[in-house]
Structures are given as structure tokens and as C-alpha cells.
Design a protein around this motif. Structure first.
Motif, short mmCIF file in Angstrom:
data_model
loop_
_atom_site.label_atom_id
_atom_site.label_comp_id
_atom_site.label_asym_id
_atom_site.label_seq_id
_atom_site.Cartn_x
_atom_site.Cartn_y
_atom_site.Cartn_z
N THR A 54 1.43 -0.89 -0.28
CA THR A 54 -0.08 0.18 0.24
C THR A 54 1.32 1.03 0.07
N GLU B 259 -6.80 0.65 -1.23
CA GLU B 259 -6.76 -0.28 -0.20
C GLU B 259 -8.11 0.12 0.52
N ASP C 242 -5.69 -1.67 -5.52
CA ASP C 242 -4.92 -1.72 -4.05
C ASP C 242 -5.68 -2.66 -3.64
N GLU C 243 -5.24 -4.31 -3.76
CA GLU C 243 -6.17 -5.79 -3.69
C GLU C 243 -7.78 -5.27 -3.72
MG LIG Z 1 -1.80 -2.44 1.45
#
Ligand SMILES: [Mg+2]
Ligand SMILES: Nc1ncnc2c1ncn2[C@@H]1O[C@H](COP(=O)(O)OP(=O)(O)OP(=O)(O)O)[C@@H](O)[C@H]1O
Lengths: 237, 400
Positions: A43, A85, A161-162
């Protein structure tokens, strides 16, 4: 052609160094995956690329221009867009308002409608729920909204992000399919994932991040076949 | 088998966490009249105008109507009470720009109010040795000076996150009060008498704007409130307003949407400060006397209570909240002593049961919501064929 390049980038939180001397490139048209355990610095890397964090040393180049000191809101206009994220959607705004915020920095208002259509084509659910508040959408829907909103700036580089965090397995596959589709439409993608299987399988190239340093790099397929990575990240002994 | 999805994904934990995050975020900000905003927006333009005109006319007639039960008499003069309520309402409208629109916690708002008061006093009172200018000129001057202070204070602190701003503004509020005490030119507790007032005399040769007559002051402040509201309404619907709402909802997300968050936070802070200064100058004129006693932290908190009670982010709510905070101690003189206790308790109860306040903020957001809704509708009309809901990932926007 190189779209994004990080050279010897270090990032600190106060005195804690989260990224050590990191260098990597993302070429135009690629999907590049960044995998790593919790707290590895994924991140942090993404927020450094989008401009929410400033590197303490090193340089970042985007489309041939040094953007190391450029503010995040300018980077969006230059073509870097992030789906953060935890999604980071605006809970008190409707889906439509969220998407509209995605095109906030754009001057070319006339073509924004095309991007809205593109987003609705990729995520028909968002069209159905246009008037629903972002905060009341389900987790998966919020993820779609975050990606859709990031696309509304018609970015050259999309930072994810994810995107699979907290999603059901069949939904994870769908999200990855859509990411590949976005990439086919011409958007370069830098992807951070804990879901290493899918992330490596879908990526042209990938990096493994361990405590702020890149320890492996290669094509997605190479890394998938690498025994050390298999053991550490793919849950196969 | 979920193991094929990788060992680092713990679906249950992640899902539970996501669910908790979502619930924390989506708590609807309930207010007392949550449906009012939506009802208002479904009314036709003509009906909205009609209602507005009636409300405004009644507001202007209030000092003459002196409605029984509602009136603050015999304890307090009704017209002066109205003048003070209107000043508090203006304060709340200004603070609402800072706290409500941009989501910046300003605990020292009274400082701007104080600077505005002193501007009016020091440029008009015979006790002041400095240049004297007509009272009405001090209104824009107070706005300019407080805006300047707002920028000076905002630029260094607004780069920092949340809590710092609260602390710095709290400190600033105290600094202004202490400076007023220790700087000889500001005359501490002695203060300034006979602060100026707008010109004009009635048929009997008496000035219209007397300290003992609240009505003209009330009308003046009410007119200013209406002007400020019109300006605020335009801001709300503009790009600046959308930026503020986005910053309030999620600052990082706003920044990566292309919102220059720092610039817009300074704007909100400076605009709020200038309205604070304006209300301070009006207050000084109406009361006719300024010293260092009225600008303590408790007053700042009272201002904040007004905004929160009214419904953070809603300008009509701010007016209600501001008026109420001034009205209640004047109307119920028996409990006036306990006003901090009462408003403190009210704040706590509101935060627990009705975090949206009297009029929740969504009402003001809806102006923007309607634009967005019309956009979707226009799009749907333009392309009637795209109603199908299959994931047509094979077809991109590039084909169109
Ligand atoms: Mg992260
Ligand atoms: N705001 C912060 N202040 C101090 N340290 C931080 C901050 N944010 C992150 N860190 C630290 O920096 C390191 C990298 O964090 P980062 O969030 O980049 O990890 P990550 O790879 O994204 O992990 P995850 O998979 O859990 O999301 C961690 O050790 C973390 O504790």
C-alpha cells in the motif's frame, strides 16, 4: 515503452522506513502485479505512486516526466488513477455522485459520458444502483464502484490496491476478469494483491515485496512456477 | 476449495472486517426531520419559492408580531433577543462552512468573532485613538481582516491532519482573548464604549440604530444572512462545494480524484473566518460595547453546538441551531445559568440518538444529487438499448 519508473525510492513514516531503495518499471499496456505479505509495503508503494505519500529519496518518472514532487491531484490529471485499499468510496454520496467525482479533475467534459458508458458496460450493477448511497453498497459492489470511479478519469495507469479483499471466491474471479478486460481496452494496470494465484496468473510481470524490498521479479508465469514463491505465497508446500 | 485462492486470504476474517468497516461508515445520519429534505426537493420550483417568500416575510415580521409564548418577554426584550439570535445564526452559518461543508474541526471560531468585534470597535468607538471610519465600512473590513487571519492560520495547519487543526484553532482562540487582555491598545476589561452604528435618523431626530432597539439590527442581520445564504447555496452547487463534500467524506479519496484538497480547505477556513468576523462586527455594533470578556472557549463550543444541533453541513439547520442556542437562555431565564450544562447534555444526546442534528446534511447534498440523477436519466434516454444487465466484458467503450 516505459510508462512508470521508480528509481531507488525510499519511503518513511516518521523514522520508520517502509520502502527501501525500490526500483521498478511498468511498461505501457502491461498488467504488473505486486505481491507480498501483510505489512510488506504494498500500500505504501501504491500511495507513493499516486502521490499521497512523498518518497524521502529516489525519483518517480511517469510518461517521461519526473513526477517525484508532483501533488496527487495533479497526477490524476496526468493519468494516474488509484482505487485505494479498503475502497475509499464516498459513503454519503450516491453511486452516480461517486462516479462523477472520479471525473472531477477533467477538462474534457464532453467525453466523460463515454467513460461513464464504459464503466456501466464493465459493471452493469453500478447502473442499476446509480441512486444508491455508496456506503450502503455491499463490499463487492463498493469494490466495483472504486474501480469504476478510478476509470472515470480515463487513466493511462490504473492502480488497484487489493481489489479482491473481502470478496467471495467466484466474485474474485470476476473482478480479475474485469481487470484483464480493462487492460485489453488499453489501460496499464499496477495491481497489488494478497491473492497471489490470480494476481500472478493475470499479470504480464510481477514483483514480490518483502519488508519494503523487492526480492523476486519476473513474468507472472515464472513466479507462479518458482518453488520459493509457491511455498511462501501460494500455499503449496 | 478455498485454499486454491491462496493462504493469505482469510475470507471470513476479511469479510467480517469489511462488513464492520462498512457498517461504521454507513450509519445513516438520522435527524429529526430526515424526510423533509426529500419532500422539499420534490416540490415544484414555484412552490419552493412561495414557501421561501412566506418564511422570509414572517422572519422579517417577527419583531413586530412578538408572538405570545414564543416571545422572550417579560424577561428579555424580544427585539434585542431577535438581534442576538440573528447574530448567532450568522455565526453558525459561517462555522458550518468550515465544520459542516469541509469537515474541519474549528474549536477557536470565537477568535474570528472577536477580531471582527474589535475591528468594529477600534475603528468607530470614541474610546479608540485610531482613525475612525463609518460603521458600515467596518463590516467588509472585518471580513477582510478575519479572512487574512484565516489564511495565515490555515496555511500552516491545514497541511496537517484532523486533530492538529482542532488543537491549533483552540490555541488561537485563547491567544486572541489573551492579547485583548495584555495589549494596552485593546483596553482589556475596560473595553470600548459607544461602538458605531449605521447612519439614519427617524422622524423624531433619533438615530434608527440604537443599542436599545433591536429591530433595525435584526433586520440588518437577517438581510445579511439571506445574502450569505444565497452565496453559500451557489458555492454548495459549484465545483468548490462538491470538493468540500468529498473532502469531508474522505480526504485522501478526494485528493486522488483530482481535488486540490489543501487549497479548498484553506478556502473553507478563510470563508468561514470572514463570516465569523462579519458577525462579530454586527454584534459589536448592536451591543455597542466590546471588551475581552465575551470571547472565551465556552463561546466557541457554544457556536459548535449550534452547528451540530442544527445538522452539520446543512445551512438551514445552522440558522435554526444558532438561533436556538441564543434563544433558549433568553427565553428560559431561570435556566440561563445552566446553559453550558444544557447544551453540553443536548450535544451528547444528539450525537447518540440523532447524529444528523435537526436537519441532516443530506438535504444540502441533494441539490447535487439531483444533477447527478438527471445525468443518469439523460444517459438512459440517450441509449435506450443498454438496459441489459449481462457482464458484456467482451465489448469495450472503444467500440462505440
Ligand atoms: Mg495494504
Ligand atoms: N501511517 C503509518 N504510520 C506508520 N507506519 C505505517 C503507516 N502506514 C503503514 N505503516 C507501516 O509501513 C509498513 C508497510 O505498510 P503497508 O500498508 O504498505 O503494507 P501492505 O503491504 O499494504 O500490507 P497489507 O497487505 O496488510 O495491506 C508496515 O510495517 C506498516 O506498519
Amino acid at each position: 515503452m516505459t510508462l512508470l519508473e521508480l528509481k531507488n525510492v525510499s519511503v518513511h513514516y516518521g523514522r520508520i522506513q517502509a520502502i527501501h531503495d525500490m526500483s521498478f518499471k511498468v511498461d505501457e499496456g502491461e498488467i504488473v502485479s505486486l505481491i507480498g505479505a501483510n505489512g510488506a509495503g504494498k500500500t505504501t508503494t501504491m500511495r507513493t505512486v499516486s502521490g499521497l505519500l512523498n518518497p524521502s529519496s529516489g525519483s518517480i518518472t511517469f510518461a517521461g516526466q519526473d513526477i517525484t514532487r508532483m501533488k496527487a491531484h495533479i497526477r490524476v490529471i496526468r493519468g494516474i488513477s488509484q482505487a485505494p485499499e479498503g475502497r475509499g468510496i464516498f459513503p454519503g454520496m450516491t453511486v452516480m455522485e461517486n462516479l462523477d467525482m472520479g471525473s472531477y479533475g477533467r477538462k474534457d467534459r464532453s467525453v466523460v459520458a463515454n467513460d461513464l458508458e464504459r464503466v456501466f458496460d464493465l459493471f452493469p450493477r453500478l447502473k442499476e444502483r446509480a441512486k444508491q448511497f455508496g456506503g450502503t453498497m455491499s463490499g463487492g459492489e463498493q469494490q466495483m464502484l472504486a474501480i469504476g470511479r478510478a476509470l472515470m478519469s480515463n487513466p493511462k495507469l490504473l492502480l488497484l490496491d487489493e481489489p479482491s479483499m473481502g470478496l467471495a471466491p467466484q466474485f474474485i474471479r470476476q473482478i480479475f476478469k474485469i481487470i484483464t478486460e480493462i487492460n485489453k481496452q488499453g489501460t496499464t494496470v499496477l495491481l497489488v494483491e494478497q491473492n497471489a494465484n490470480q494476481a500472478l496468473a493475470r499479470a504480464h510481470r510481477a514483483f514480490v515485496l518483502e519488508t519494503g524490498e523487492i526480492t523476486h521479479s519476473g513474468t507472472g508465469k515464472d513466479l507462479l512456477a518458482n518453488p520459493a514463491i509457491k511455498e511462501a505465497y501460494l500455499g503449496v508446500g | 476449495m478455498s485454499t486454491t485462492e491462496g493462504p493469505t486470504l482469510i475470507p471470513d476474517d476479511a469479510a467480517a472486517q469489511a462488513m464492520m468497516d462498512r457498517e461504521a461508515k454507513m450509519k445513516p445520519r438520522k435527524g429529526w426531520f430526515p424526510g423533509l429534505g426529500e419532500k422539499w426537493n420534490t416540490l415544484s420550483r414555484q412552490k419552493q419559492w412561495l414557501i421561501l417568500i412566506v418564511v422570509v416575510v414572517i422572519a422579517y415580521l417577527l419583531p413586530i408580531l412578538n408572538p405570545p409564548l414564543i416571545t422572550t418577554e417579560p424577561g428579555n426584550n424580544w427585539q434585542i433577543a431577535l438581534a442576538q439570535m440573528s447574530v448567532y445564526a450568522l455565526v453558525a452559518v459561517g462555522l458550518n462552512v468550515v465544520v459542516g461543508y469541509a469537515g474541519l474541526l474549528d474549536l477557536g471560531y470565537v477568535a474570528f468573532f472577536a477580531v471582527g468585534s474589535y475591528t468594529a470597535a477600534m475603528f468607530t468607538s470614541p474610546d479608540s485613538p485610531y482613525v475612525h471610519i463609518p460603521y458600515l465600512w467596518t463590516l467588509p473590513l472585518a471580513m477582510a481582516i478575519t479572512m487574512f487571519f484565516g489564511v495565515m492560520l490555515g496555511v500552516p495547519t491545514l497541511r496537517l491532519r484532523g486533530d492538529y487543526l482542532a488543537i491549533v484553532t483552540l490555541g488561537f482562540g485563547e491567544i486572541v482573548r489573551i492579547l485583548a487582555t495584555i495589549i494596552p491598545a485593546m483596553k482589556g476589561q475596560v473595553g470600548f464604549q459607544n461602538v458605531g452604528h449605521p447612519p439614519g435618523t427617524d422622524s423624531g431626530g433619533q438615530p434608527i440604530f440604537l443599542n436599545s432597539n433591536g429591530t433595525p439590527w435584526y433586520w440588518l442581520t437577517l438581510t445579511i444572512i439571506i445574502l450569505v445564504l444565497l452565496a453559500a447555496g451557489n458555492l454548495e452547487r459549484s465545483r468548490v462545494g462538491r470538493a468540500w463534500i468529498a473532502i469531508r467524506e474522505d480526504e485522501d479519496a478526494a485528493e486522488i480524484m483530482g481535488v486540490p484538497t489543501f487549497k479548498y480547505k484553506v478556502w473553507a477556513f478563510a470563508i468561514g473566518a470572514s463570516v465569523g468576523g462579519l458577525s462579530g462586527a454586527l454584534f459589536a455594533g448592536q451591543v455597542g460595547f466590546v471588551n475581552n470578556q465575551k470571547f472565551d472557549i465556552a463561546t466557541s463550543i457554544l457556536f459548535l453546538a449550534a452547528v451540530v444541533m442544527g445538522g452539520t453541513g446543512n445551512k438551514v439547520g445552522a440558522i435554526l441551531g444558532g438561533s436556538l442556542v441564543a434563544y433558549i437562555p433568553l427565553r428560559f431565564t431561570a435556566i440561563a445559568e445552566f446553559k453550558y450544562l444544557i447544551f453540553g447534555a443536548a450535544l451528547v444526546l444528539i450525537m447518540i440518538f440523532r447524529p444528523g442534528g435537526i436537519l441532516p446534511a443530506r438535504q444540502s447534498l441533494l441539490a447535487y444529487g439531483r444533477i447527478a440523477y438527471n445525468k443518469v436519466k439523460a444517459l438512459a434516454m440517450k441509449k435506450p438499448g443498454t438496459g441489459q444487465l449481462t457482464t458484456s466484458t467482451g465489448k469495450g467503450a472503444g467500440d462505440e
